[in-house]
Scaffold this motif. Structure first.
Motif, PDB file in Angstrom:
ATOM      1  N   LYS A   1       0.886  -1.244   0.399  1.00 51.81           N
ATOM      2  CA  LYS A   1      -0.232  -0.024   0.350  1.00 51.81           C
ATOM      3  C   LYS A   1       0.910   1.418  -0.337  1.00 51.81           C
ATOM      4  N   LEU A   2       2.257   1.053   0.152  1.00 54.90           N
ATOM      5  CA  LEU A   2       3.411   2.479   0.294  1.00 54.90           C
ATOM      6  C   LEU A   2       4.338   1.714  -0.103  1.00 54.90           C
ATOM      7  N   ILE A   3       4.779   2.734  -1.251  1.00 56.11           N
ATOM      8  CA  ILE A   3       6.738   2.601  -0.996  1.00 56.11           C
ATOM      9  C   ILE A   3       7.051   4.181  -1.151  1.00 56.11           C
ATOM     10  N   PRO A   4       7.569   4.379   0.279  1.00 54.86           N
ATOM     11  CA  PRO A   4       7.813   6.088   0.134  1.00 54.86           C
ATOM     12  C   PRO A   4       8.494   6.400  -0.724  1.00 54.86           C
ATOM     13  N   GLN A   5       9.482   5.892  -1.307  1.00 50.65           N
ATOM     14  CA  GLN A   5      10.861   6.176  -2.696  1.00 50.65           C
ATOM     15  C   GLN A   5       9.408   6.476  -4.121  1.00 50.65           C
TER      16      GLN A   5
ATOM     17  N   PRO B   1       4.140   6.467 -11.953  1.00 49.78           N
ATOM     18  CA  PRO B   1       3.065   5.118 -11.930  1.00 49.78           C
ATOM     19  C   PRO B   1       2.847   4.688 -11.095  1.00 49.78           C
ATOM     20  N   PRO B   2       1.519   4.172 -10.774  1.00 54.05           N
ATOM     21  CA  PRO B   2       1.585   3.720  -9.852  1.00 54.05           C
ATOM     22  C   PRO B   2       2.385   1.736  -9.252  1.00 54.05           C
ATOM     23  N   VAL B   3       3.382   2.092  -8.596  1.00 51.78           N
ATOM     24  CA  VAL B   3       4.645   0.187  -8.705  1.00 51.78           C
ATOM     25  C   VAL B   3       4.175  -0.498  -7.504  1.00 51.78           C
ATOM     26  N   HIS B   4       3.346   0.083  -6.702  1.00 50.12           N
ATOM     27  CA  HIS B   4       3.279  -0.636  -5.088  1.00 50.12           C
ATOM     28  C   HIS B   4       1.891  -1.647  -5.532  1.00 50.12           C
ATOM     29  N   THR B   5       1.561  -1.351  -6.885  1.00 50.41           N
ATOM     30  CA  THR B   5       0.442  -2.430  -7.287  1.00 50.41           C
ATOM     31  C   THR B   5       0.501  -3.627  -7.675  1.00 50.41           C
ATOM     32  N   SER B   6       1.723  -3.402  -8.048  1.00 50.15           N
ATOM     33  CA  SER B   6       2.838  -4.885  -9.037  1.00 50.15           C
ATOM     34  C   SER B   6       2.814  -6.200  -7.800  1.00 50.15           C
ATOM     35  N   LYS B   7       2.209  -6.870  -8.419  1.00 51.58           N
ATOM     36  CA  LYS B   7       2.634  -7.773  -8.074  1.00 51.58           C
ATOM     37  C   LYS B   7       4.104  -8.896  -7.483  1.00 51.58           C
TER      38      LYS B   7
END
Length: 551
Positions: A165-169, A175-181
């Motif tokens: 749900k969160l990648i601070p960096q 792009p929403p990289v945190h949604t990647s599998k």
């Protein structure tokens, strides 16, 4: 091992129907049934006792060995059906020893997992203990202000479904990289039952709804308010196979736990029977073996082994009859008295839950439900019971650690070749080894982990018998007692030196001789009490050696 103070409550005894005395000293007369979805077949291992003389000819020895499953004709006994160790429910920890404020790391069946409380869904979660970013352990993380599991290496946060749900960096407008599998954490199916957190040792999506198809063994007495059922656990420095085998061996209790679970005999008192420890023939057997486990018949009760973890023993009014019926009785859990009769009887039950951790390492969760003296648990702190229970575990720990290595050198599937077990006292543990040989090639299948199951080096005795890291830090009651007693020790030392300082600074004539002597005596007593307390803490919460030769 009962409470293992109920093993010092000792396994109660039924009134025997023969002239033999039972090996334990308190009373039991019935049982409390357990339920499970497991089904059993009708394979029965029985043997008629030899009542003619004390000499056992070679042919009789062969008959005994065949009856308990030690003969060469069944040495390999490999079936087509194999036990899948990674498609089972495993207990993680008792809920009473889990902290909702922080994640907890554990290893089970070679899998590193992290347990944490999802406050958003109000349930425990079991994740793979590895952040997908740089593979740091999530168990070293924290639960953030939004109730998410946070990796403290770089701050990545995960919800109860394992989704990042969160990648601070990551830039907020990128792009929403945190949604990647690839950013997700593996989640294991989990459930709470009988005050214990269980998890399914396979995170494959096909097992997402496994709880609807298969549940952990259910033990009603642990949830029955009329029973006292304290639950505790300890990390064990020998393997799962040795742990289960030892718990299925009542014959060792009088010897390995002499003076703890059995009464000491004064040296000047004449010995009754064959020895002071009360050794005698035992009529034990197993029945109904299949891939899910087997049932056990003992002279004072019956038991069931639900593979891979649960073994329990319960008293039963028909247990002696079924043990002496030469194999014709079923020893069924269904052979019970009326509820009215059951409610008036003292019923202790032994529950042992054995968890494979890694080769040479296991975890034991135990409970000893009883429907009598329930008030004891309300007035006596839990950690007081653990003092004796840990001593029980320590008293044969070194024996089993060395024994395990001797068996491993010969090869687990060769257990029946290298171990000479000619009596029915070894029937249950021999049956367990047969079950391992038949369904799992002699031991836990670790897959590609741990170099094929090689045992770790033997540590120093202090580390082998360590209590602090194997129990104290994991037990909420013992940990609290440990901290409290350390504070008491320091307080006594402060009082002692404080009083000495007062005496030194007090002017002559301010206090008479009697007053000065009284203060000095109190100071000395406080100092001695702090020293005694220091030894008590170390002996009961850190390390307690055990020398059988001096008992």
């Amino acid at each position: 091992m009962a409470n293992l103070t109920m093993l010092s409550t000792r396994i109660p005894k039924l009134k025997p129907t023969t002239s033999e005395k039972l090996p334990f000293t308190t009373k039991i007369s019935t049982f409390y049934p357990f339920s499970s979805n497991h089904q059993y077949n009708n394979v029965i291992i029985t043997h008629k006792p030899n009542t003619t003389n004390n000499f056992t000819p070679k042919s009789a020895v062969s008959s005994i060995e065949e009856s308990i499953g030690t003969s060469n004709e069944s040495e390999d006994e490999e079936g087509k059906e194999k036990f899948d160790w990674y498609k089972q429910w495993y207990p993680v920890m008792p809920l009473c020893d889990l902290d909702k404020r922080k994640p907890t790391g554990k290893k089970v069946i070679g899998i590193d997992i992290v347990v944490w409380w999802d406050m958003n869904k109000s349930e425990w979660k079991v994740f793979d203990d590895m952040c997908p970013h740089r593979l740091a352990p999530l168990s070293e993380g924290r639960i953030d202000q939004r109730g998410r599991l946070q990796c403290v290496y770089h701050g990545w946060c995960f919800n109860g479904s394992g989704q990042c749900k969160l990648i601070p960096q990551a830039p907020p407008d990128g792009p929403p990289v945190h949604t990647s599998k690839k950013a997700c954490v593996s989640v294991y199916p989990s459930t709470v039952q009988n005050g214990i957190l269980w998890f399914w040792a396979n995170s494959d999506p096909e097992f997402k709804d496994i709880l609807q198809k298969k549940k952990p063994p259910f033990m009603p007495a642990l949830d029955d308010p009329s029973y006292s059922a304290l639950i505790s656990s300890r990390e064990i420095n020998y393997g799962y196979e040795a742990l289960v085998e030892n718990l299925m061996d009542p014959a060792h209790v009088g010897y390995a736990h002499y003076g703890i679970l059995t009464k000491k005999t004064p040296k000047n008192k004449p010995v009754k029977g064959v020895d002071r420890e009360g050794g005698r023939p035992l009529n034990l057997r197993i029945q109904d073996m299949d891939i899910n486990g087997f049932s056990t018949i003992q002279e004072w009760g019956s038991g069931k082994f639900f593979a891979p973890c649960v073994y329990y023993v319960y008293p039963q009014s028909s247990a002696i009859d079924s043990a002496n019926d030469n194999g014709n009785g079923s020893g069924s859990v269904s052979s019970v008295d009326s509820k009215a009769q059951v409610s008036t009887r003292k019923i202790p039950i032994l529950v042992f839950i054995c968890i494979p951790v890694s080769p040479g390492k296991s975890r034991l969760i135990w409970s000893f439900p009883r429907n009598f003296a329930v008030w004891l648990d309300k007035i006596i702190p839990k950690w007081v019971f653990h003092l004796n229970q840990n001593l029980v575990l320590d008293s044969d720990l070194y024996l089993l650690h060395v024994q395990e290595r001797n068996i491993m050198e010969a090869g687990p599937t060769n257990w029946h070749k290298v171990c000479y077990v000619p009596t029915k006292a070894d029937a249950i543990l021999s049956g367990y080894r047969r079950w391992l040989n038949k369904y799992s090639n002699g031991g836990v299948n670790w897959g590609s982990k741990f170099n094929g199951g090689a045992l770790p080096p033997t540590p120093l005795r202090e580390e082998l018998l360590d209590r602090y890291w194997t129990h104290t830090v994991n037990c909420s009651s013992c940990n609290a007692a440990y901290k409290g007693l350390n504070i008491a020790e320091i307080t006594l030392q402060v009082i002692s030196f404080g009083l000495i300082g007062v005496l030194a600074l007090t002017k002559q004539g301010t206090m008479n001789t009697i007053q000065r002597s009284a203060l000095f005596s109190v100071a000395i007593l406080c100092f001695l009490a702090s020293k005694w307390l220091s030894k008590f803490i170390y002996k009961n919460f850190h390390f307690h050696d055990y020398n059988h030769a001096l008992i």
